[in-house]
Structure formats: C-alpha cells, structure tokens
Scaffold this motif. Structure first.
Motif, PDB file in Angstrom:
ATOM      1  N   ASN A  38       0.838  -1.197   0.000  1.00 41.11           N
ATOM      2  CA  ASN A  38       0.000   0.000   0.000  1.00 41.11           C
ATOM      3  C   ASN A  38       0.876   1.252   0.000  1.00 41.11           C
ATOM      4  O   ASN A  38       2.021   1.209   0.444  1.00 41.11           O
ATOM      5  CB  ASN A  38      -0.904   0.026   1.238  1.00 41.11           C
ATOM      6  N   ILE A  39       0.296   2.355  -0.483  1.00 38.23           N
ATOM      7  CA  ILE A  39       1.045   3.617  -0.477  1.00 38.23           C
ATOM      8  C   ILE A  39       0.440   4.522   0.584  1.00 38.23           C
ATOM      9  O   ILE A  39      -0.785   4.724   0.596  1.00 38.23           O
ATOM     10  CB  ILE A  39       0.940   4.335  -1.841  1.00 38.23           C
ATOM     11  N   LYS A  40       1.281   5.058   1.459  1.00 37.72           N
ATOM     12  CA  LYS A  40       0.781   5.963   2.500  1.00 37.72           C
ATOM     13  C   LYS A  40       1.236   7.386   2.178  1.00 37.72           C
ATOM     14  O   LYS A  40       2.429   7.653   2.076  1.00 37.72           O
ATOM     15  CB  LYS A  40       1.293   5.508   3.866  1.00 37.72           C
ATOM     16  N   ILE A  41       0.259   8.251   2.001  1.00 42.15           N
ATOM     17  CA  ILE A  41       0.533   9.632   1.602  1.00 42.15           C
ATOM     18  C   ILE A  41       0.314  10.538   2.803  1.00 42.15           C
ATOM     19  O   ILE A  41      -0.799  10.610   3.342  1.00 42.15           O
ATOM     20  CB  ILE A  41      -0.443  10.059   0.476  1.00 42.15           C
ATOM     21  N   GLY A  42       1.352  11.240   3.241  1.00 41.59           N
ATOM     22  CA  GLY A  42       1.222  12.149   4.378  1.00 41.59           C
ATOM     23  C   GLY A  42       0.198  13.236   4.087  1.00 41.59           C
ATOM     24  O   GLY A  42       0.057  13.690   2.949  1.00 41.59           O
ATOM     25  N   ALA A  43      -0.500  13.667   5.142  1.00 39.56           N
ATOM     26  CA  ALA A  43      -1.570  14.660   4.985  1.00 39.56           C
ATOM     27  C   ALA A  43      -1.072  15.969   4.398  1.00 39.56           C
ATOM     28  O   ALA A  43      -1.826  16.714   3.799  1.00 39.56           O
ATOM     29  CB  ALA A  43      -2.218  14.932   6.339  1.00 39.56           C
ATOM     30  N   LEU A  44       0.252  16.238   4.589  1.00 42.23           N
ATOM     31  CA  LEU A  44       0.774  17.533   4.128  1.00 42.23           C
ATOM     32  C   LEU A  44       1.520  17.449   2.812  1.00 42.23           C
ATOM     33  O   LEU A  44       2.134  18.414   2.385  1.00 42.23           O
ATOM     34  CB  LEU A  44       1.688  18.122   5.204  1.00 42.23           C
ATOM     35  N   VAL A  45       1.480  16.294   2.171  1.00 39.57           N
ATOM     36  CA  VAL A  45       2.099  16.193   0.842  1.00 39.57           C
ATOM     37  C   VAL A  45       1.338  17.152  -0.077  1.00 39.57           C
ATOM     38  O   VAL A  45       0.109  17.133  -0.132  1.00 39.57           O
ATOM     39  CB  VAL A  45       2.026  14.755   0.293  1.00 39.57           C
ATOM     40  N   ARG A  46       2.072  18.017  -0.752  1.00 38.79           N
ATOM     41  CA  ARG A  46       1.426  19.001  -1.628  1.00 38.79           C
ATOM     42  C   ARG A  46       0.873  18.307  -2.865  1.00 38.79           C
ATOM     43  O   ARG A  46       1.453  17.336  -3.359  1.00 38.79           O
ATOM     44  CB  ARG A  46       2.429  20.079  -2.041  1.00 38.79           C
ATOM     45  N   ASN A  47      -0.193  18.822  -3.398  1.00 40.15           N
ATOM     46  CA  ASN A  47      -0.842  18.204  -4.558  1.00 40.15           C
ATOM     47  C   ASN A  47       0.126  18.027  -5.717  1.00 40.15           C
ATOM     48  O   ASN A  47       0.086  17.023  -6.421  1.00 40.15           O
ATOM     49  CB  ASN A  47      -2.041  19.045  -5.027  1.00 40.15           C
ATOM     50  N   SER A  48       1.035  18.990  -5.942  1.00 41.13           N
ATOM     51  CA  SER A  48       1.962  18.863  -7.065  1.00 41.13           C
ATOM     52  C   SER A  48       2.971  17.739  -6.805  1.00 41.13           C
ATOM     53  O   SER A  48       3.306  16.975  -7.711  1.00 41.13           O
ATOM     54  CB  SER A  48       2.687  20.184  -7.343  1.00 41.13           C
ATOM     55  N   ASP A  49       3.445  17.635  -5.565  1.00 43.06           N
ATOM     56  CA  ASP A  49       4.417  16.577  -5.249  1.00 43.06           C
ATOM     57  C   ASP A  49       3.787  15.197  -5.388  1.00 43.06           C
ATOM     58  O   ASP A  49       4.434  14.250  -5.841  1.00 43.06           O
ATOM     59  CB  ASP A  49       4.976  16.767  -3.836  1.00 43.06           C
ATOM     60  N   LEU A  50       2.523  15.086  -5.035  1.00 38.35           N
ATOM     61  CA  LEU A  50       1.835  13.800  -5.162  1.00 38.35           C
ATOM     62  C   LEU A  50       1.608  13.467  -6.643  1.00 38.35           C
ATOM     63  O   LEU A  50       1.829  12.344  -7.089  1.00 38.35           O
ATOM     64  CB  LEU A  50       0.502  13.846  -4.408  1.00 38.35           C
ATOM     65  N   ALA A  51       1.212  14.476  -7.400  1.00 38.70           N
ATOM     66  CA  ALA A  51       0.910  14.259  -8.821  1.00 38.70           C
ATOM     67  C   ALA A  51       2.133  13.784  -9.597  1.00 38.70           C
ATOM     68  O   ALA A  51       2.014  12.957 -10.493  1.00 38.70           O
ATOM     69  CB  ALA A  51       0.373  15.544  -9.444  1.00 38.70           C
ATOM     70  N   TYR A  52       3.306  14.316  -9.254  1.00 40.38           N
ATOM     71  CA  TYR A  52       4.514  13.979 -10.011  1.00 40.38           C
ATOM     72  C   TYR A  52       5.344  12.883  -9.348  1.00 40.38           C
ATOM     73  O   TYR A  52       6.455  12.604  -9.779  1.00 40.38           O
ATOM     74  CB  TYR A  52       5.376  15.233 -10.212  1.00 40.38           C
ATOM     75  N   ASP A  53       4.829  12.279  -8.293  1.00 37.06           N
ATOM     76  CA  ASP A  53       5.560  11.185  -7.645  1.00 37.06           C
ATOM     77  C   ASP A  53       5.627   9.990  -8.605  1.00 37.06           C
ATOM     78  O   ASP A  53       4.612   9.568  -9.168  1.00 37.06           O
ATOM     79  CB  ASP A  53       4.834  10.786  -6.350  1.00 37.06           C
ATOM     80  N   GLU A  54       6.834   9.445  -8.768  1.00 41.53           N
ATOM     81  CA  GLU A  54       7.051   8.363  -9.756  1.00 41.53           C
ATOM     82  C   GLU A  54       6.131   7.164  -9.507  1.00 41.53           C
ATOM     83  O   GLU A  54       5.530   6.618 -10.427  1.00 41.53           O
ATOM     84  CB  GLU A  54       8.509   7.869  -9.680  1.00 41.53           C
ATOM     85  N   THR A  55       6.053   6.755  -8.245  1.00 44.34           N
ATOM     86  CA  THR A  55       5.234   5.589  -7.916  1.00 44.34           C
ATOM     87  C   THR A  55       3.770   5.849  -8.240  1.00 44.34           C
ATOM     88  O   THR A  55       3.086   4.986  -8.810  1.00 44.34           O
ATOM     89  CB  THR A  55       5.365   5.260  -6.406  1.00 44.34           C
ATOM     90  N   ILE A  56       3.292   7.018  -7.877  1.00 45.02           N
ATOM     91  CA  ILE A  56       1.889   7.356  -8.141  1.00 45.02           C
ATOM     92  C   ILE A  56       1.640   7.381  -9.653  1.00 45.02           C
ATOM     93  O   ILE A  56       0.644   6.840 -10.151  1.00 45.02           O
ATOM     94  CB  ILE A  56       1.520   8.711  -7.496  1.00 45.02           C
TER      95      ILE A  56
END
Ligand SMILES: Cc1cc2nc3c(=O)[nH]c(=O)nc-3n(C[C@H](O)[C@H](O)[C@H](O)COP(=O)(O)OP(=O)(O)OC[C@H]3O[C@@H](n4cnc5c(N)ncnc54)[C@H](O)[C@@H]3O)c2cc1C
Ligand code: SF4
Lengths: 329, 206
Positions: A66-84
């Motif tokens: 599973n992937i755990k995304i911290g509550a404060l991960v910014r939308n841009s950082d999440l969008a461009y994350d390689e795994t995501i």
C-alpha cells in the motif's frame, strides 16, 4: 477577514492539544480554500493552527504494497511522484486536472479532501444557503444550477463536491488516517464524505479536534491501467462539469475488474460499484461501456440548468473506459 | 485589509463594547439587524471577540532579511506590497483565480494572496524585483521584453515568476505543456502566444 490568533504546531500532539475540542479553531494547511473562505466571511475561525511544520510530508510504500501519503504532501508533489504516476495514473491525472500549478504547489492532501463546495450561492453571503446557514433555504434548487449535482442531492442542497483528487481516491478505496486526543482511527474514503440529506452543513464524519495524518491507497495492480477525464467549460483551471476516474483489468479482451468514480455530478465523490460489477466478464466494447454508464447514472435527478449533465457524464465515462480499454470494439 | 491604524481602532472598539452596545451605537448596523440572520449574529459576535496580538515574522525577501510586525490576517501579498513596499507583485482577484500575485517561496511558485505572511517565518521569497533589475535583467524578463509578451503589463510580474517556477519544475516538454502549466496566470490582454514564445526561448537557451 475577522480577527484570529495564529499559532504554529511543531508536532501532531501539539496541534491536537492546541485545537482541543474548540470548534472555533481550525487547522491550516495550504490555506487555498480556508483563506479564500475567510476573506468572504464564510469561515470565521478565532484561532488558526498552522500544521505545515508537522512531519506528514512523506509518500511511503508500506510492506504490504500500500502507499501511504502524508496529509501535508502538496498536490503537485503527489501528482509527479514516480510511484503514483506508474501505479495509479488516475490519481496523478486527477491532481493535475485540478486548480493551477501555483495552487497545487500550496494545496495539501488533507486540505484537498476537506475543501468546501464551489456553489456560487454558498459563496454569496447575501443569498440563502442551507450549507452555510442551516435552515435559510437553498438558492440553487430554483436558481442557476448549471454546475450543480445530479446524484445524491436532497431538497436541502444540490451542491457538488468540487475535488478532482477525491474522485480518484474514491475509485481506489483509499483509507483516511486520523489522530485525535482519543487516539488514532481510520475511515474508509467512501464513508468519509456525507450526502447532504437534511444536514448539508455536515459534509464529512471528521469530528472536532481530529487531525488527518495520512491517506493510504491500497495496492491495486490493475490500477496501472487507469485514467481520469475531466470535462469543463474551459480547457484548464476550471472545476469539472463532469469527470470520471476509471481503471480496468482486461485479460484476452474480457474485463476481470473495473473501478469507476465520478466527479462534477455528485454531492460527494461518486463511486459506481454496480456499474463496475456489470462490466465483469464482459468484453471491453463500447456497447458494454455504454450500458455500464447507464447503470452508473440510473438514479440521476436533474435541475433546470443542468439537464445536459447525464448525457455529458455518460460520454465522459465511455470515453474514459475506451481510453484504457484497448482496441476491442 | 484595513491598514494598521484602522485595525487598531476597530480592535480597540471591539475590546470595550459589548454586542448589545455595539448594536445600539451603530446606526447602520441597527438597520441591518432588523434582518438579523445567524451569519450577521456570528459576525457581530466576532467583532466583540478580543483582539489578537500582532506577530513578528522574519523572512528573506529577494536576498534581504526582513523582520515584520504584522496582523495575523496579513497575506504574503499584502505584506510584500504594504509592509515592504515591493509593489511589483500585483493584486488581481485576491482569491487565487488570476495568478497576478505569483511569487516564488523557497523556489516554488505560489499565489501570495492565499498565503498568510505569518506562515512565512524563515522562508525565502523571490518577487519580480528579486529576479532582476532594469540594468541586470533575468533571462525571463529579457525574453518577455523581446517577445512583447504583454500589453498592459499588470499580469506580467506574476507571469514571469510563474514562468521561472515552471522551468524549474521541469515538467513542460511541449508547447501544450507550457500552455497548460501557465494556465494559472490569466492575461486579459491575451498576450498568450508571445508569453509562450518568451518561455520557449528561455527554455531552449537554458
Ligand atoms: C481558483 C481555484 C481553483 C481551484 N480549482 C480546483 C479544481 O479544478 N479542482 C480541485 O479539485 N480543486 C480546485 N481548487 C481547490 C483546491 O484544490 C483546494 O483549495 C485545496 O486542495 C485545499 O487544500 P489546502 O491544503 O490549501 O487546504 P486548506 O485551505 O489549508 O484547508 C481546507 C480545510 O481543511 C482543513 N484541514 C487542512 N488540513 C487538515 C488536516 N491535516 N486535518 C484536519 N483538517 C485539515 C482546514 O481546517 C480547512 O477547513 C481550486 C482552488 C482555487 C482557489
Ligand atoms: S446547493 Fe447547497 S451550497 Fe448551494 S445554495 Fe443550495 S444549500 Fe447552499
């Protein structure tokens, strides 16, 4: 904006202690929704607790995949994350379809989930609105309701949930992690947001004093074959008229598994489990996609200016499924 | 946002009068009260809440350390323009919808109108003034001039800061990518094609 006191929390515990059960205090993440609403005197917290220094900024792969995304991960950082991008393209695409690069650089995962509706009457304090002011009436039901919902509405409120990211999270059966003075708990994403019913002011099941710490996305191998399509009045930087997050697992042209969730049409991020079921063991053809879309939309109720939405939503679902459905039909 | 003196007056008034007195004393409000809704009640209750204190915030702006005494409500945009007199950054919609207020915070482009200055303690802010000067322009500023990438110029500081942020992010591969990733900056004069040309030139020369 009305006066408030400001404090910066350094740990989850500090943030939770500071907020206590004070319903006049609010956490602030990116601030892109809260500050906007405070400028309009729709939100008037007496205290802001800045949580941006908390250690909730990691995207981790857990031992179970599973992937755990911290509550404060910014939308841009999440969008461009390689795994995501590789494992959950629908989530990356949904994020990139939302707001603007500047706003995505600010917006946090938890803040995005908790953003409030963009119903123009909700924003206009001169107009009645049951969500903003319970019991005052809904201006949209007989007003200009072109952007409004066709699924999950009530005679009290017909506002859509505006988030793109949440549509993907609904499709992916995400799990929300929460911490409070009472300890930790998790809530399934699909149980988090509420349809308006008689209490449109209650938008989710988060209790006063609870801090969202993370969102977990369960491993779902076939989600690597997924996408997000958003239809809007202009090409970019605009909220959805309709949108669809879809994933398909296809073997030899036969659908083994499907995920479908809709945006722009529901009073909450709208998951379509019955439509998904209808696709299993079927061929990935346009006709089958069309039949599934009909099932997804069978309960729609339209209003004066949004009667175009069922047809648009149907086409959105079909073209999203076709995008990932291979050339089978 | 009201300036400091007005704020102080408002805040002091609120300290010393009760909600009842406030209504009785304020004729304009008395009229409004006849249609009292719960939101006006809420607003009046807020007005009688105690005044929050000023905050001290230190940030690095365009290479210079700045220490500010601010009302917690101050946005980064207002702090730049009103407190630091860096008026290059523009206030357009003031609600994150136009991009005129774009600045770089720790190298990332953001809308300064939706960001509290209080949250900027310890950060590095770069505004249009910090990118370059008329005698020593940033390549993006030069390219905007060369390509005539503006008409009235109001959105330009935000466009330039946004473009610098975009190239740093490194996600734009095609013209359409640049268009999409500049969509947070609205240009009412419609100089989009020339803005695209300017950005491409800087991207190619980098
Ligand atoms: C012009 C404009 C266009 C936009 N377009 C789109 C779009 O097309 N699609 C889209 O999806 N969104 C869009 N947005 C909305 C944007 O995505 C949200 O404003 C953003 O995601 C909110 O995140 P934030 O961190 O800034 O939240 P904040 O404003 O900081 O917080 C929002 C709420 O969440 C609460 N909160 C924040 N973090 C936590 C936490 N960890 N625990 C508990 N409570 C918390 C806050 O108290 C507040 O009530 C747009 C916004 C603007 C201004
Ligand atoms: S649709 Fe909901 S948010 Fe909009 S005016 Fe009606 S009650 Fe308010």
């Amino acid at each position: 904006m009305y006066p408030f006191t400001y404090i910066k929390a350094k740990t989850n515990k500090e943030a939770i202690t500071a907020i206590g059960s004070n319903s006049n205090a609010k956490f602030i993440g990116g601030g892109t929704n809260l500050i906007d609403l405070m400028k309009m005197n729709i939100e008037m917290p007496q205290q802001l607790i800045d949580i941006t220094s908390l250690d909730l900024k990691k995207i981790e792969t857990l031992p179970n995949g599973n992937i755990k995304i911290g509550a404060l991960v910014r939308n841009s950082d999440l969008a461009y994350d390689e795994t995501i991008m590789q494992k959950f393209p629908m989530l990356s695409k949904a994020l990139l379809a939302g707001a603007s690069p500047q706003l995505r650089n600010m917006a946090t995962t938890a803040g995005n989930i908790l953003q409030r509706t963009r119903c123009s009457y909700f924003y206009d304090t001169a107009m009645p609105c049951n969500k903003r002011e319970p019991g005052s009436g809904c201006s949209a039901i007989k007003g200009y309701n072109r952007m409004h919902a066709i699924l999950g509405t009530s005679d009290k409120c017909i506002a859509t949930h505006p988030s793109d990211m949440c549509v993907a999270m609904a499709a992916l059966d995400a799990i929300i992690h929460i911490e409070s003075a009472n300890g930790e708990r998790t809530i399934n994403f699909l149980d988090f947001h509420l349809v308006p019913g008689d209490t449109p002011e209650k938008e989710n099941v988060l209790q006063p004093g609870e801090l969202i710490t993370a969102v977990e996305i369960p491993a779902l191998p076939f989600a690597s074959n997924s996408t997000y399509i958003k239809v809007r009045d202009r090409h970019s930087y605009e909220f959805a008229l309709t949108s669809a997050a879809v994933a398909l697992e296809i073997n030899d042209g036969i659908i083994q598994n499907a995920r479908i969730a809709l945006g722009g049409v529901g009073t909450k991020p709208w998951r379509c489990k019955e439509a998904e079921q209808s696709l299993i063991n079927k061929k990935a053809t346009a006709d089958n996609f069309s039949a599934a879309a009909d099932i997804a939309l069978k309960d729609v109720k339209t209003f004066q200016y949004n009667a175009f939405k069922p047809k648009l939503a149907k086409q959105t679902i079909i073209s999203a499924l076709q995008t990932i459905g291979g050339n089978n039909g | 946002m009201a300036n400091k003196n007005e704020n102080d007056t408002l805040v002091n008034d609120c300290d010393i009068i009760t909600r009842k007195e406030f209504i009785a004393q304020t004729s304009a409000f008395t009229a409004a009260i006849t249609i009292t809704t719960s939101s006006t009640k809420k607003i009046i209750n807020k007005l009688s809440a105690p005044a929050p204190g000023m905050l001290t915030v230190a940030m690095n702006v365009n290479g210079k350390e700045k220490t500010l005494e601010i009302d917690p409500r101050t946005t980064l945009l207002d702090a730049l323009r009103e407190n630091m007199h860096l008026t290059g950054t523009k206030k357009g919609c003031d609600r994150g919808q136009c991009g005129a207020c774009t600045v770089l915070v720790d190298g990332r482009r953001i809308n300064s109108c939706l960001h509290l200055a209080a949250m900027c303690d310890g950060v590095k802010v770069t505004t249009i003034e910090g990118l370059g000067t008329p005698d020593n322009m940033h390549p993006m500023q030069e390219a905007f001039l060369k390509h005539d990438a503006f008409q009235c110029g109001y959105c330009t500081p935000g466009q330039i800061c946004s473009a610098v942020g975009l190239l740093k992010e490194g996600h734009a591969k095609t013209d359409d990518d640049i268009r999409e990733l500049m969509s947070g900056n609205i240009c009412r004069c419609g100089a989009y094609q020339n803005i695209l040309d300017a950005i491409k030139e800087v991207q190619q020369n980098a």
